[in-house]
Design an enzyme around this catalytic site. Structure first.
Site, PDB file in Angstrom:
ATOM      1  N   LYS A 165       1.067  -1.442   0.535  1.00 30.83           N
ATOM      2  CA  LYS A 165      -0.071   0.033  -0.094  1.00 30.83           C
ATOM      3  C   LYS A 165       0.870   1.765   0.078  1.00 30.83           C
ATOM      4  CE  LYS A 165      -0.420  -0.452   4.558  1.00 30.83           C
ATOM      5  NZ  LYS A 165      -0.676   0.608   5.719  1.00 30.83           N
ATOM      6  N   TYR A 217      13.861  31.827   5.751  1.00 28.10           N
ATOM      7  CA  TYR A 217      12.624  32.393   6.669  1.00 28.10           C
ATOM      8  C   TYR A 217      12.871  33.129   7.861  1.00 28.10           C
ATOM      9  CZ  TYR A 217      10.196  31.741   2.789  1.00 28.10           C
ATOM     10  OH  TYR A 217      10.165  31.868   0.697  1.00 28.10           O
TER      11      TYR A 217
HETATM   12  C1  PLP Z   1      -3.961  -4.319   8.184  1.00 25.57           C
HETATM   13  C2  PLP Z   1      -2.016  -4.130   8.026  1.00 25.57           C
HETATM   14  N1  PLP Z   1      -2.409  -4.939   7.904  1.00 25.57           N
HETATM   15  C3  PLP Z   1      -0.423  -5.316   7.516  1.00 25.57           C
HETATM   16  C4  PLP Z   1       0.534  -3.995   7.358  1.00 25.57           C
HETATM   17  C5  PLP Z   1       1.821  -3.750   7.685  1.00 25.57           C
HETATM   18  O1  PLP Z   1       1.881  -3.673   8.830  1.00 25.57           O
HETATM   19  P1  PLP Z   1       3.365  -2.811   8.546  1.00 25.57           P
HETATM   20  O2  PLP Z   1       4.282  -1.990   7.551  1.00 25.57           O
HETATM   21  O3  PLP Z   1       4.045  -3.063  10.500  1.00 25.57           O
HETATM   22  O4  PLP Z   1       4.471  -4.473   8.886  1.00 25.57           O
HETATM   23  C6  PLP Z   1      -0.564  -3.647   7.277  1.00 25.57           C
HETATM   24  C7  PLP Z   1      -0.129  -1.889   7.786  1.00 25.57           C
HETATM   25  O5  PLP Z   1      -0.498  -0.583   8.484  1.00 25.57           O
HETATM   26  C8  PLP Z   1      -2.044  -2.571   7.538  1.00 25.57           C
HETATM   27  O6  PLP Z   1      -2.782  -1.479   8.387  1.00 25.57           O
END
Ligand code: PLP
Length: 392
Positions: free
Chosen positions: A47, A267
Site C-alpha cells: 500500500k 525564513y
Molecule cells: C491490516 C494491515 N496489515 C499489515 C500491515 C503492515 O504493517 P507493517 O508495515 O507494520 O509491517 C498494515 C500496515 O499498516 C495493515 O494496516
C-alpha cells in the site's frame, strides 16, 4: 527524446531504491516464519505505493522472489498492481466501498470484508455473477478501526451460511502495538484471534505485520503480512535493525555562500551563525516530504562530514552549515546524503518527531527514482540466512 540519464542529470535529488535489499528482507522474514518447520507463507504489503518505493516495480520483483500474495489499501492501488501482476491474489485492505463490486470483479481483486454489510454486498455480487468470489474477513481483535467487531464476528460464527457463495481466502486481524513486545495487548489480541479462528476452522489465517513477526511463532499463523520491514524500517525499535537498508537520497547543492558571524539564515531568521560560516543550499524541501519539524534538528552527510541542517525548511530548499567541509568538496552540482547508510529513515523520523512509516510514505514525487539491485550479482544466500543490518 529525454533519457533516464538526462532526468537524473537534471534532478534536484535522486532517490535510489534497492530492490535486491527488499527481496533479501522478504526472504529473511519468510525464513523467520518457517524457522519452526511450519509451512508459513509470507505476503507483501504494497500500500501507499509500497511505502514510497514504487508498488508496480516492487510487486513483480517480489513475485519473482516467490511472494504469492499482496495487500494494498485502495482499489485503485490494486488496479495498478493488477496490470503488472496478472495472476496473483491482491487483497484490498480498506474493503468494499458501496458500488465498487464490479471494479473488484473486473480486475480480479479480493476485498478485505470489514463488517457484515460488506459481506452481504459481496455475497450478493457472487449471486449476480453466478460464481464463487474470493473474500478475506478482517476480525477486529482490539484496534477498533476496521474489521468485524465482536458482535458481527459472533454472527459469522453462528451463521456460517452467510459465507455461502464466497470462498474464504483468509481470515486476518491486525496488531495494535506489535513494536512493544511487553505490551499485554499483544497477548490479549492473540487470544481473541485464536478463539475466532478455532470457531471458523478451514480458512487460512494471517495476523503478524513486520514487528508482529518478531513476537515469535505464536503470532505467525499461516501468512505473514509485513510492509515496513521489507523497506528497511526497523521492526524492533530501540534494538539494532535486523533489516537491510533500502533507500538512499542524494540531494544536489544549488549554491554556497559565506556569511559573517551573527547572521541569520532562511525564513524567520530561525538560525543565527555563531562564527563566520559557509552555508550550502540544497534542492530539497517540505514539498518533497522533508518535514518542517526537522528545523535545526537533523543533518546531512557530505564527504565524511556530518553537516547540520540549519534554519527553517522551505518548500523547495534546505540550508546546511558546511563551514567544516573543505570547499573543493562542497560545490554546486555536487550531492549530499540526506538518507542512506549514515542516516536511516528511522533516524530522520526521530529527528522529525514522527515515525519511519511517515518518512517513507512522504518520499517526494519530485525525486528522480533510480532502482538498483545490490545483490544482483551475489551468490544465492544459504537457506535460513536472515538479513543483517550491516550492509545498508
Ligand atoms: C491490516 C494491515 N496489515 C499489515 C500491515 C503492515 O504493517 P507493517 O508495515 O507494520 O509491517 C498494515 C500496515 O499498516 C495493515 O494496516
Amino acid at each position: 527524446m529525454s533519457s533516464p540519464d538526462d532526468a537524473a542529470r537534471r534532478a534536484g535529488a535522486i532517490l535510489s531504491i534497492d530492490l535486491g535489499a527488499i527481496a533479501a528482507n522478504w526472504r529473511g522474514l519468510r525464513d523467520a516464519g518457517r524457522a519452526t518447520g511450519r509451512p508459513v507463507d509470507c505476503a507483501a504489503v504494497l500500500k501507499a505505493d509500497a511505502y514510497g518505493c514504487g508498488a508496480t516495480i516492487v510487486g513483480p520483483r517480489l513475485a519473482a522472489e516467490g511472494c504469492r500474495q499482496f495487500f494494498v489499501a485502495h482499489i485503485d492501488e490494486g488496479i495498478a498492481l493488477r496490470a503488472v501482476l496478472p495472476e496473483l491474489p491482491i487483497y484490498v485492505l480498506n474493503g468494499l466501498l458501496p458500488g465498487t463490486e464490479p471494479d473488484f470483479v473486473e480486475h480480479g481483486l479480493t476485498p478485505v470484508l470489514n463488517h457484515l454489510g460488506q459481506l452481504n454486498a459481496w455475497r450478493a455480487a457472487a449471486q449476480r455473477y453466478n460464481r464463487p468470489l474470493d473474500a478475506v474477513v478482517h476480525i477486529d481483535t482490539g484496534m477498533h478501526r476496521l474489521g468485524f467487531g465482536a458482535e458481527d464476528a459472533q454472527v459469522l460464527i453462528n451463521e456460517r451460511g452467510r459465507l455461502r457463495g464466497l470462498r474464504l481466502a483468509l481470515i486476518i486481524s491486525h496488531l495494535v502495538a506489535s513494536e512493544e513486545p511487553a505490551n499485554p495487548v499483544n497477548g490479549e489480541q492473540l487470544s481473541r484471534f485464536r478463539t475466532f479462528v478455532r470457531a471458523m476452522p478451514g480458512a487460512p489465517t494471517s495476523f503478524a505485520n513486520s514487528s508482529g513477526i518478531f513476537l515469535g511463532p505464536d503470532y505467525h499463523f499461516d501468512l505473514l503480512r509485513p510492509g515496513a520491514a521489507l523497506y528497511g524500517i526497523n521492526p524492533l525499535p530501540g534494538q539494532s535493525n535486523p533489516m537491510l537498508g533500502v533507500v538512499a537520497l542524494q540531494v544536489r547543492i544549488l549554491q554556497t555562500r559565506r556569511i559573517d558571524a551573527f547572521q541569520t539564515v532562511g525564513y524567520g531568521g530561525a538560525w543565527r551563525s555563531a562564527r563566520p560560516s559557509r552555508v550550502a543550499t540544497i534542492a530539497l524541501g517540505y514539498a518533497d516530504g522533508y518535514f518542517r519539524s526537522l528545523i535545526n534538528r537533523t543533518h546531512v552527510h557530505l564527504a565524511g562530514h556530518t553537516v547540520p541542517v540549519i534554519g527553517r525548511i522551505s518548500m523547495d530548499l534546505v540550508t546546511v552549515d558546511v563551514s567544516d567541509v573543505p570547499e573543493e568538496l562542497c560545490q554546486p552540482g555536487m550531492t549530499v546524503e540526506a538518507l542512506g547508510p549514515h542516516l536511516t529513515p528511522d533516524d530522520l523520523a526521530e529527528h522529525g518527531r514522527t515515525n519511519a512509516y511517515e518518512v517513507m510514505t512522504a518520499l517526494g514525487r519530485r525525486y528522480h527514482r533510480a532502482y538498483i539491485d545490490s545483490f544482483a550479482d551475489a551468490a544465492p544466500e544459504s537457506p535460513g540466512q536472515a538479513p543483517t543490518g550491516d550492509a545498508a
